[in-house]
Design a protein around this motif. Structure first.
Motif, PDB file in Angstrom:
ATOM      1  N   ASP B 151       0.872  -1.174   0.000  1.00 42.73           N
ATOM      2  CA  ASP B 151       0.000   0.000   0.000  1.00 42.73           C
ATOM      3  C   ASP B 151       0.912   1.229   0.000  1.00 42.73           C
ATOM      4  O   ASP B 151       2.147   1.077   0.084  1.00 42.73           O
ATOM      5  CB  ASP B 151      -0.982  -0.018   1.190  1.00 42.73           C
ATOM      6  CG  ASP B 151      -0.283  -0.139   2.534  1.00 42.73           C
ATOM      7  OD1 ASP B 151       0.828   0.409   2.667  1.00 42.73           O
ATOM      8  OD2 ASP B 151      -0.828  -0.766   3.454  1.00 42.73           O
ATOM      9  N   VAL B 152       0.325   2.401  -0.106  1.00 43.69           N
ATOM     10  CA  VAL B 152       1.163   3.598  -0.250  1.00 43.69           C
ATOM     11  C   VAL B 152       2.148   3.771   0.920  1.00 43.69           C
ATOM     12  O   VAL B 152       3.342   3.981   0.690  1.00 43.69           O
ATOM     13  CB  VAL B 152       0.283   4.858  -0.456  1.00 43.69           C
ATOM     14  CG1 VAL B 152       1.101   6.132  -0.341  1.00 43.69           C
ATOM     15  CG2 VAL B 152      -0.394   4.792  -1.821  1.00 43.69           C
ATOM     16  N   PRO B 153       1.688   3.648   2.176  1.00 47.53           N
ATOM     17  CA  PRO B 153       2.679   3.792   3.263  1.00 47.53           C
ATOM     18  C   PRO B 153       3.802   2.760   3.193  1.00 47.53           C
ATOM     19  O   PRO B 153       4.965   3.091   3.437  1.00 47.53           O
ATOM     20  CB  PRO B 153       1.849   3.595   4.542  1.00 47.53           C
ATOM     21  CG  PRO B 153       0.446   3.833   4.142  1.00 47.53           C
ATOM     22  CD  PRO B 153       0.325   3.481   2.694  1.00 47.53           C
ATOM     23  N   LYS B 154       3.460   1.513   2.837  1.00 49.45           N
ATOM     24  CA  LYS B 154       4.510   0.489   2.751  1.00 49.45           C
ATOM     25  C   LYS B 154       5.503   0.835   1.644  1.00 49.45           C
ATOM     26  O   LYS B 154       6.708   0.647   1.796  1.00 49.45           O
ATOM     27  CB  LYS B 154       3.896  -0.886   2.442  1.00 49.45           C
ATOM     28  CG  LYS B 154       3.286  -1.565   3.641  1.00 49.45           C
ATOM     29  CD  LYS B 154       2.783  -2.947   3.231  1.00 49.45           C
ATOM     30  CE  LYS B 154       1.877  -3.503   4.305  1.00 49.45           C
ATOM     31  NZ  LYS B 154       1.156  -4.682   3.893  1.00 49.45           N
ATOM     32  N   LEU B 155       4.999   1.308   0.522  1.00 46.09           N
ATOM     33  CA  LEU B 155       5.891   1.646  -0.589  1.00 46.09           C
ATOM     34  C   LEU B 155       6.818   2.792  -0.183  1.00 46.09           C
ATOM     35  O   LEU B 155       8.010   2.793  -0.521  1.00 46.09           O
ATOM     36  CB  LEU B 155       5.077   2.017  -1.833  1.00 46.09           C
ATOM     37  CG  LEU B 155       4.257   0.868  -2.431  1.00 46.09           C
ATOM     38  CD1 LEU B 155       3.349   1.368  -3.548  1.00 46.09           C
ATOM     39  CD2 LEU B 155       5.167  -0.240  -2.954  1.00 46.09           C
ATOM     40  N   THR B 179       2.584  -0.042 -12.402  1.00 41.73           N
ATOM     41  CA  THR B 179       2.137  -0.365 -13.767  1.00 41.73           C
ATOM     42  C   THR B 179       1.051  -1.425 -13.738  1.00 41.73           C
ATOM     43  O   THR B 179       0.033  -1.297 -14.425  1.00 41.73           O
ATOM     44  CB  THR B 179       3.341  -0.896 -14.600  1.00 41.73           C
ATOM     45  OG1 THR B 179       4.379   0.067 -14.535  1.00 41.73           O
ATOM     46  CG2 THR B 179       2.951  -1.124 -16.046  1.00 41.73           C
ATOM     47  N   GLN B 180       1.249  -2.469 -12.935  1.00 42.62           N
ATOM     48  CA  GLN B 180       0.285  -3.568 -12.933  1.00 42.62           C
ATOM     49  C   GLN B 180      -0.985  -3.212 -12.167  1.00 42.62           C
ATOM     50  O   GLN B 180      -2.014  -3.865 -12.353  1.00 42.62           O
ATOM     51  CB  GLN B 180       0.902  -4.850 -12.337  1.00 42.62           C
ATOM     52  CG  GLN B 180       2.200  -5.302 -12.967  1.00 42.62           C
ATOM     53  CD  GLN B 180       2.120  -5.472 -14.470  1.00 42.62           C
ATOM     54  OE1 GLN B 180       1.039  -5.554 -15.054  1.00 42.62           O
ATOM     55  NE2 GLN B 180       3.270  -5.479 -15.136  1.00 42.62           N
ATOM     56  N   GLN B 181      -0.914  -2.251 -11.279  1.00 44.54           N
ATOM     57  CA  GLN B 181      -2.101  -1.900 -10.508  1.00 44.54           C
ATOM     58  C   GLN B 181      -2.272  -0.374 -10.428  1.00 44.54           C
ATOM     59  O   GLN B 181      -1.773   0.280  -9.511  1.00 44.54           O
ATOM     60  CB  GLN B 181      -1.998  -2.492  -9.097  1.00 44.54           C
ATOM     61  CG  GLN B 181      -3.201  -2.233  -8.216  1.00 44.54           C
ATOM     62  CD  GLN B 181      -4.536  -2.570  -8.883  1.00 44.54           C
ATOM     63  OE1 GLN B 181      -5.115  -1.725  -9.588  1.00 44.54           O
ATOM     64  NE2 GLN B 181      -5.013  -3.797  -8.708  1.00 44.54           N
ATOM     65  N   PRO B 182      -3.021   0.203 -11.373  1.00 40.15           N
ATOM     66  CA  PRO B 182      -3.185   1.662 -11.393  1.00 40.15           C
ATOM     67  C   PRO B 182      -3.899   2.220 -10.149  1.00 40.15           C
ATOM     68  O   PRO B 182      -3.820   3.422  -9.886  1.00 40.15           O
ATOM     69  CB  PRO B 182      -4.033   1.903 -12.649  1.00 40.15           C
ATOM     70  CG  PRO B 182      -3.935   0.650 -13.444  1.00 40.15           C
ATOM     71  CD  PRO B 182      -3.670  -0.466 -12.498  1.00 40.15           C
ATOM     72  N   LYS B 183      -4.559   1.347  -9.400  1.00 44.59           N
ATOM     73  CA  LYS B 183      -5.259   1.855  -8.201  1.00 44.59           C
ATOM     74  C   LYS B 183      -4.290   2.447  -7.186  1.00 44.59           C
ATOM     75  O   LYS B 183      -4.681   3.244  -6.340  1.00 44.59           O
ATOM     76  CB  LYS B 183      -6.073   0.725  -7.551  1.00 44.59           C
ATOM     77  CG  LYS B 183      -7.348   0.385  -8.309  1.00 44.59           C
ATOM     78  CD  LYS B 183      -8.088  -0.744  -7.635  1.00 44.59           C
ATOM     79  CE  LYS B 183      -9.282  -1.168  -8.476  1.00 44.59           C
ATOM     80  NZ  LYS B 183      -9.859  -2.433  -7.998  1.00 44.59           N
ATOM     81  N   TYR B 184      -3.028   2.024  -7.249  1.00 45.60           N
ATOM     82  CA  TYR B 184      -2.053   2.612  -6.325  1.00 45.60           C
ATOM     83  C   TYR B 184      -1.850   4.101  -6.621  1.00 45.60           C
ATOM     84  O   TYR B 184      -1.577   4.887  -5.707  1.00 45.60           O
ATOM     85  CB  TYR B 184      -0.709   1.868  -6.406  1.00 45.60           C
ATOM     86  CG  TYR B 184      -0.734   0.535  -5.692  1.00 45.60           C
ATOM     87  CD1 TYR B 184      -0.981   0.469  -4.319  1.00 45.60           C
ATOM     88  CD2 TYR B 184      -0.539  -0.648  -6.369  1.00 45.60           C
ATOM     89  CE1 TYR B 184      -1.029  -0.749  -3.661  1.00 45.60           C
ATOM     90  CE2 TYR B 184      -0.579  -1.877  -5.719  1.00 45.60           C
ATOM     91  CZ  TYR B 184      -0.828  -1.925  -4.368  1.00 45.60           C
ATOM     92  OH  TYR B 184      -0.883  -3.120  -3.706  1.00 45.60           O
TER      93      TYR B 184
END
Lengths: 199, 409
Positions: B151-155, B179-184
């Motif tokens: 998730d965003v905090p983990k990234l 790229t694989q998950q635009p929801k991020y």
């Protein structure tokens, strides 16, 4: 105490993370004890088993009282080392592990304590000494070739030779950020009180 | 032909079962990570930490040795593994944290865990391990997102922890994930108000007024400075560390994955970021000068933290401006006039933030932007560029004059 972090705030308020992530173990010691027991059980599956040991010794010496007493001493020491609440399975696999560790050693060395601590966590020193003595008594009653066979037959099966992902990837270890990176920001002011760019 | 993992089935008790199912998961029960004990003389705490780390190390090694199929069953369905990784990302020491020397046996374990967590995350971010071990890219993206594997905090944590030393691999990881998950990218946009909220809450602690309107935070002359100079040192230190962490986290994230800047432009985020950060940083630095430091050696440390935060703030601003205006101009975007206007707006809006601007000018000289703009947007009216350049020069002169003034005292 945890330092305040931006990502901590994002986890708490941004609604972009899993909501159920727990980062506090109410009983961390109990968790560790459980892990030790799991490890002891795994050891019993992969290493020498208590049943194998008992079978061999009984084949050599029958059911003499001194044999039974030494085996009991070993399981009692294992009980003291593994912990009060351990199941009989865990105690037996712990006993077999102690046999493997102390076989051929007359005294408890630093190497042994490290190995035992790695497996069981902190343990009473006198229990290790008792276990070492019991193991030596038992080992004396087993012929060398049988003992060698007993100790080596299992070690062959426990080796995990599968490749670990990333083993061959170049990874740079953690190092602290150099404080020199931002020293240039202080250069224009030699006066300590003036302080960097914030005056 | 080999099927992707998400389309494979296996026989389980005579029943056709998906290869990616909880029933194939092993009972490992990963432990949570705790930061190494600070007190080197506490032998019991050290032993317990080493034991915990050894269990984690052994479990993670087993995980990384698992075949592709088994690895993914564990990664998707084992919640204890999710918590283990998350705990490491949250509590592991950052490269910019205050360094304390760890005993050798603790350091060895910490280094090992650091590598193993990275490799686990790297494997989790890889949808194709070999010709026969792969997951359909679209399904892979859904698996990551729906199970909160990232998730965003983990990234952001990953970038902070590993960006300094392992940037190329990490950039590949993040590129694949986004790229694989635009929801991020949507999540990143949704995170922006929280980032500003963090700055607003620090503004309030500093006694600064922070409107939700896009104006710069105003310094209050009454309560602010007084409370910052009298609050307990631990509270003041937390405030400085929080601000520093915020700036450095965002900097590291954009440094590793600069394409993220495209999703961080809405609602004038770059301008608000600069205005709030500058107000906070200068207020805290003034407080450092005014506080009584008798009996404390923390002053240089906290000052260094604020310097680092200011530089990080300038880096973040530059990345946001560059990725959203100058880079597309260089790549011959179809809307050069629009991009040029955006550039002018962003730069003009921060002309009042003289400290950030002075640092920005040292790191990213305006003359280079100007040359690029003239080259990419022929025929532009350079009056506005001159206005910005004058503003930057004024900020730099102001800074220089201040320093000279201090030196002359």
């Amino acid at each position: 105490m945890a330092l305040p972090r931006l990502t901590g705030a994002l986890r708490a308020f941004a609604d972009v993370s899993a909501s159920d992530s727990e980062h506090f173990e109410p009983d961390a010691s109990a968790k560790l004890r459980k892990k030790r027991q799991q490890q002891a059980m795994r050891q019993s599956e992969e290493g020498l088993s208590w049943q194998q040991l008992v079978k061999v010794i009984k084949k050599q010496r029958g059911t003499e009282e001194k044999v039974t007493r030494s085996l009991r001493d070993l399981t009692q020491s294992a009980h003291d080392i593994v912990g009060e609440e351990a199941s009989s399975d865990v105690i037996e696999s712990g006993s077999a592990f102690l046999f493997e560790v102390f076989c051929g050693s007359e005294h408890v060395s630093h190497h042994h304590t490290t190995k035992l601590r790695g497996m069981f966590g902190p343990f009473p020193a006198n229990a290790a000494t008792k276990a070492c003595r019991a193991v030596n008594r038992i080992a004396e009653w087993i012929p060398d070739d049988v003992l060698h066979e007993l100790l080596t037959q299992n070690s062959k099966t426990s080796v995990d030779d599968s490749t670990e992902f990333g083993k061959n990837l170049k990874f740079h270890p953690w190092k602290p950020q150099s404080s020199e990176v931002y020293e240039w920001m202080d250069e224009e002011s030699s006066d300590e009180e003036a302080g960097s760019l914030f005056d | 032909m080999d099927l992707p993992l998400d389309q494979r089935f296996k026989n389980r008790g005579g029943k056709k079962t998906p290869a990616l199912a909880p029933c194939w998961m092993k009972n490992i029960d990963f432990l949570l990570y705790q930061a190494p004990p600070v007190n080197p003389n506490d032998g019991a705490a050290r032993e317990e930490w080493i034991e915990r780390a050894t269990f984690m190390e052994s479990d993670l090694q087993s995980l990384l040795r698992m075949p592709h199929e088994a690895f993914w069953c564990q990664v998707v369905f084992d919640e204890s593994l999710h918590r283990c990784i998350d705990s490491y990302l949250r509590f592991a020491p950052r490269p910019f944290d205050v360094v304390y020397t760890l005993p050798d046996n603790v350091q060895v374990k910490q280094d090992s865990l650091h590598r193993l967590i990275f490799m686990t995350c790297l494997r989790m971010a890889t949808h194709k391990e070999s010709k026969k071990d792969f997951i359909t890219p679209r399904i892979f993206g859904d698996i990551l997102y729906e199970n909160f594997l990232f998730d965003v905090p983990k990234l952001m944590d990953l970038c902070v922890l590993y960006g300094q030393d392992n940037k190329p691999l990490l950039t590949k990881m993040l590129t694949n994930i986004f790229t694989q998950q635009p929801k991020y990218s949507d999540d990143l946009r949704e995170s922006l108000p929280t980032i500003l909220h963090v700055l607003n809450s620090v503004c309030q602690k500093c006694g600064l007024e922070c409107d939700s309107a896009p104006s710069s935070p105003q310094k209050l002359q009454t309560s602010g400075p007084t409370s910052l100079t009298t609050m307990p040192i631990s509270e003041f230190q937390d405030l400085v560390f929080y601000v520093s962490d915020t700036a450095q986290t965002l900097f590291n994230f954009l440094d590793v994955y600069d394409a993220a800047a495209k999703h961080m432009i809405q609602d004038d985020f770059p301008v608000k970021w600069c205005q709030r950060s500058e107000a906070i940083l200068s207020t805290l630095m003034s407080a450092i000068a005014d506080r009584d430091w008798t009996g404390s050696t923390l002053k240089p440390l906290l000052k260094g933290k604020l310097n680092a935060a200011l530089a990080a703030t300038a880096h973040v601003f530059h990345s946001l401006v560059f990725q959203n205006t100058l880079l597309p101009l260089m790549e011959h975007a179809s809307n050069p006039a629009e991009l040029y206007e955006l550039y002018l707006h962003l730069m003009t809006a921060v002309l009042g933030e003289i400290r950030m601007l002075a640092v920005h000018e040292v790191l990213f000289p305006f003359s280079e932007d100007r040359d690029l703009l003239v080259q990419c947007c022929p025929g532009i009216d350079e009056t506005q560029l001159q206005f910005i350049e004058d503003g930057i020069q004024t900020a730099c002169c102001h800074r220089a004059m201040k320093s000279e003034g201090k030196k002359g005292k």
